[in-house]
Design an enzyme around this catalytic site. Structure first.
Site, PDB file in Angstrom:
ATOM      1  N   LYS A 164       0.832  -1.207   0.000  1.00  0.00           N
ATOM      2  CA  LYS A 164       0.000   0.000   0.000  1.00  0.00           C
ATOM      3  C   LYS A 164       0.871   1.263   0.000  1.00  0.00           C
ATOM      4  CE  LYS A 164      -3.684   2.616   0.569  1.00  0.00           C
ATOM      5  NZ  LYS A 164      -3.220   3.826   1.224  1.00  0.00           N
ATOM      6  N   GLU A 171       1.339   6.795  -6.693  1.00  0.00           N
ATOM      7  CA  GLU A 171       0.271   7.810  -6.773  1.00  0.00           C
ATOM      8  C   GLU A 171       0.855   9.225  -6.748  1.00  0.00           C
ATOM      9  OE1 GLU A 171      -2.817   7.200  -3.691  1.00  0.00           O
ATOM     10  OE2 GLU A 171      -2.445   9.302  -3.182  1.00  0.00           O
TER      11      GLU A 171
END
Lengths: 292, 292, 292, 292
Positions: A164, A171
């Site tokens: 993650k 991102e």
């Protein structure tokens, strides 16, 4: 199945709802009694039939540590704790060890989905032993988006939060990519409709993506984003990604540049550029600009 | 409508096919007579009814310049040239001016789509006067993907190639983002199935995109990409993006880092790192590694 | 004054010599009996008259920790330990606390000088309480270069190693600056004598420096450095500098770029560039290069 | 020898003085009659005995071009023009060709020295044919600093300005290196005297340099530079360095980061960071900050 869920904020509250819609029983606890189904961790543990699965969804760091400490006292051998918060992956092995000493299992789970998760599902990356993951699998299946992808058993304890974290690092750089392109398009006279250029990219291009869709949504609200300040927070995972890269001698130039751009965006004035200005003045007599 | 199409290679050949499927007449010319419908530019121009629209789809630079020069001699006032190649946007104004002196219109068009365009449509970004764009609009509509997006009249002459150039700059940094994340995941022991992590990201995550889908396709062919060398060419648009940014004093740290990573990937050995090694030896007596 | 010095390797051995030349008594210990004056830490401590000053000059991490642990057992209240190794600054407060519990003082000292220190003096940056620093001042004065500069009491415990760490971070980016410039000069045909360009810069330019002098020395040994591989290690301080910057939200783009360039230099092939190559092939049919 | 010198501003005026001190005759022209010895280029040319050497020291671009054009009309075969301004190196070959057509020689010369040049000498990097360089050598010798270094015949026409351009690119990254380090030191509590840390580095360290000396001078005037704004102009050579690197596929991460830091320093608000803020709000509901 039954799940104990600790932390019913913006993320946890919607996750409870999505799990319930899938037909599972969720007993939720939150410090805010208006959100909670039970009013203490003890009450929550007592209300669950063993072997229990308890999902922790509270802020990383101290709150997660004290919750896990308390669960270690309350749970029984054979029970399982899932940490679904934004814990740093280096905490996971410690937490797993503390619980394992009491016969309690541990799975770490990185959760992506933000405000869209209730409707679209939450992307899940989890780490831990296969038998521990199996106990929580029905919950993972309830939370994840429909279809073949959207969840993964990434590896050992810590692998979920690590994956993650890397997701968030990627991102950062993807957002930076669109942002740089947008600024450059806005800077030239010949391109008269930057928003429509972005919209056109939604189909057929190499760079189409969900983030691009969101960029167009944002431009539809404010064509030149002129109501916003160019100020961007960071929430930790970007920093940890760079630190993990340094630990592993992996070069991350684009992700790191994106992190540094956020740091700079939060400075009213740049100390380092004061030094540049001062040096230019010293050697070349170049004019300096006075602080206001 | 009728279109003259010059250049029937990997891109142009498929574009001819897609335009024909939409019901238009395409007369194609290529230096390779096996691909061509006519055997000279003169024959192509003679075969079209005026006012003509001729689409140039040849390599940027000298080939495009000489094609436009020749078309300037052959076409008539009121005709239109569309440059759909990868020309540098700074060439467009020159080309438009040369043709305008003869009463011929000019539109520049950046085309994205690669090997997928025939099936999915080509994303198009074009620049020029509204009346010139209108003449080519049926062709743009035939080439673009279905749906609301996928093509845009980006602005004045040059805006189409400029927008396509920025698209490619963004593409560089997005690819770099995934690549950095992938290398970091591969570097740690705890994550035991990096390919499945990537696959899981296809749904519900912030970073889902077409490029991510392609990354999973590539990993399905070779889980650790160990048949490939870490060698990446660049095709000009990335360089031009950085140059345009410099001209406009726009900082592009992530896109530029991505371009430089490609430069480095093509060096067998790094001259600058030889100097670093030499300096470390000079001041600290640190060992150097001999060239092979 | 009397000094106990632990660690007589490349750095420590020359430091002993420079301190003795200044008229002080140095009792040196090293695990290698050929280098040592005494043959155990206990013997070293017994040989010194109190209040003692003991300088630790051993590798950072475990070796330094165990040395400090042992000194904590052997020394007496009022004695002082100086850590002159390359310890991470975050270790200093811990070490100071452990020793303070036994009434022993602690000063951390970053040392720069490399193979040139014996002749030219060692630059010193130290941190700690004023009364502790005062006890070691004669040794600092013996080690430092002649003149007004070359040593500093930088602040509290930890400040010495922090300042030295930042020094090394700056060093990374300065070396990278010269290295990038050198590679660019070597890349163009018009500049026919890059070495002489570097030599010319030694006087009158903005970029004259000791590192530039060393670069010229290196080029005098090998004009194009063609005997060297472009491979550069890093010794920790560069990494720590970036980590400290991340902790403090300070952007360090040039220093970080320099660190990443070293990481890349040590990769036989770049995993991330394999991914870039794979993606280019997926969307554009671009050729890939097979691994050897 | 005799020299004609065109442009008597901050640089040219001091250079005239330094050349005269070396015993040469300088006839100076400037558009400002208060500075000039003669009042037109024609007068300047007429006043010199052939074969003439004329040094052009006017702003790069249009001013230099028109001066060279005019000199091409006025000078005679066998004369020599030296362009000592900050011309882009790509202009040099053009200028040399224009003058060569009339039998006039051309040498390009990059000059470093700023406000310190009159006293310390000017570092000179020149390019051109050996016989042309020889004609100007007495002037180069008069301008350069004393000692073995400080001037170089770098190569063919253009090599002088190219070497000076790279010098400035290196300068950008060195300044950035010190600036980043300074900001990091200022950011932490443990280092209580950053200025003295910088001063200490002037001796015995790896990073001692003239720029470091200037940094200390600047901090002595204002310890925390709090009177300055963090705003830094750039004068072209940094941009050209990056462009030359792109042309030659040379990665310049540190120099480019330094250039981009200057671009960012001049933005009141960052457009790209507005986009980052907007995207964070879209996917995560993160708060945005309103523009003032």
């Amino acid at each position: 199945m039954e799940l104990g869920l600790i932390g019913l904020g913006k993320m946890g509250g919607n996750m409870r709802e999505r799990i319930r819609r899938a037909g599972h029983t969720v007993i939720g606890y939150d410090r805010n009694p208006d959100l909670a189904d039970v009013h203490s961790l003890k009450e929550l543990v007592d209300a669950l039939h063993g072997p229990r699965v308890v999902w922790v969804m509270v802020p990383a760091g101290q709150a997660t540590q004290s919750t896990i400490d308390e669960l270690g006292e309350l749970l029984s051998p054979g029970d399982l704790v899932v940490d679904g918060g934004n814990s740093r992956w280096t905490d996971d092995e410690k937490h797993a060890g503390e619980l394992a000493a009491k016969g309690i299992g541990f799975v770490d789970c990185g959760v992506s989905g933000g405000v869209w998760g209730l409707a679209n599902g939450y992307a899940l990356m989890y780490g831990g032993k296969a038998e521990d993951v199996a106990k929580a699998q029905p919950i993972f299946d309830a939370l994840k988006p429909e279809g073949d992808s959207g969840s993964v058993h990434a590896g050992k304890v810590g692998a979920g939060h690590f994956a993650k974290m890397v997701h968030n690092g990627i991102e950062y750089a993807m957002m930076q990519a669109y942002a740089e392109g947008w600024e450059l398009l806005e800077a030239v006279d010949s391109v008269t409709d930057v928003r429509e250029v972005f919209r056109s990219w939604k189909s057929g291009t190499v760079i189409r993506s969900w983030l691009l869709d969101l960029a167009v949504d944002a431009l539809d609200k404010s064509e030149h984003l002129d109501k916003l300040r160019g100020y961007a927070d960071d929430s930790g995972e970007g920093r940890w990604t760079v630190e993990a890269a340094i630990d592993n001698a992996v070069p991350l130039p684009a992700i790191t540049a994106s992190l540094f751009a956020r740091f700079s965006s939060r400075q009213d004035d740049s100390p380092q550029m004061k030094m540049i200005a001062a040096l230019r003045n010293e050697f070349g007599g170049h004019a300096v600009t006075a602080a206001e």
